[in-house]
Design an enzyme around this catalytic site. Structure first.
Site, PDB file in Angstrom:
ATOM      1  N   GLU A  22       0.839  -1.203   0.000  1.00 27.79           N
ATOM      2  CA  GLU A  22       0.000   0.000   0.000  1.00 27.79           C
ATOM      3  C   GLU A  22       0.869   1.247   0.000  1.00 27.79           C
ATOM      4  OE1 GLU A  22      -3.959  -0.567   2.362  1.00 27.79           O
ATOM      5  OE2 GLU A  22      -2.304  -1.351   3.584  1.00 27.79           O
ATOM      6  N   TYR A  52     -14.757  26.546  -0.967  1.00 24.98           N
ATOM      7  CA  TYR A  52     -14.681  25.090  -1.125  1.00 24.98           C
ATOM      8  C   TYR A  52     -13.481  24.686  -1.957  1.00 24.98           C
ATOM      9  CZ  TYR A  52     -17.713  26.267  -5.143  1.00 24.98           C
ATOM     10  OH  TYR A  52     -18.261  26.825  -6.253  1.00 24.98           O
ATOM     11  N   GLU A  72      -8.354   6.468   9.725  1.00 27.86           N
ATOM     12  CA  GLU A  72      -8.850   7.276  10.830  1.00 27.86           C
ATOM     13  C   GLU A  72      -7.966   8.504  11.022  1.00 27.86           C
ATOM     14  OE1 GLU A  72      -8.553   3.984  10.714  1.00 27.86           O
ATOM     15  OE2 GLU A  72     -10.029   3.001  12.008  1.00 27.86           O
ATOM     16  N   LYS A  97     -11.917   3.950   1.280  1.00 25.52           N
ATOM     17  CA  LYS A  97     -10.761   3.214   0.776  1.00 25.52           C
ATOM     18  C   LYS A  97     -11.302   2.038  -0.046  1.00 25.52           C
ATOM     19  CE  LYS A  97      -6.375   1.318   2.456  1.00 25.52           C
ATOM     20  NZ  LYS A  97      -5.572   1.043   3.654  1.00 25.52           N
TER      21      LYS A  97
END
Length: 119
Positions: A22, A52, A72, A97
């Site tokens: 990863e 934004y 997290e 994910k």
């Protein structure tokens, strides 16, 4: 009554995760952000709101930035940056994910956090 600005599906490649592949290969992360803040609807001046575009830049910078083990942590860093925008009272961040390393068939893995400047 609280108003909101929402960004949905902001996607960028990040290198977050606990497995070496990863960190090496990267993968797409998709983020949804809901900013709760009082919106001034009569001034029509960008200075009276939160851009934004600036929030999107912040989200992308976290996704593409320093690798983290956990989504997290990624969600928390995004929330912190959003709350630094002076007018934002509360933020909800969801980090998806979709290519998480699971052996099972799944549509998505996500983490959602809510943070407020008044805690």
């Amino acid at each position: 009554m609280i108003d909101a600005i929402t960004i949905t599906g902001l996607t960028a490649t990040g290198f977050h995760g606990v497995f070496p592949e990863e960190r090496r290969e990267g993968q797409p992360f998709v983020v949804d952000v809901v900013l709760e803040l009082p919106l001034e609807t009569s001034s029509d001046d960008l200075a009276d709101t939160v851009s934004y575009a600036d929030i999107a830049d912040d989200v992308e910078a976290v996704i593409t930035g320093e690798p983290r083990n956990l989504i997290e942590t990624v969600a928390g860093e995004i929330a912190e940056r959003c709350l630094l925008r002076g007018r934002v009272d509360r933020v909800t961040v969801t980090v998806h994910k979709p290519r998480a390393p699971l052996s099972q068939t799944f549509a998505d893995v996500s983490v959602t956090i809510n943070r407020s400047r008044h805690v």
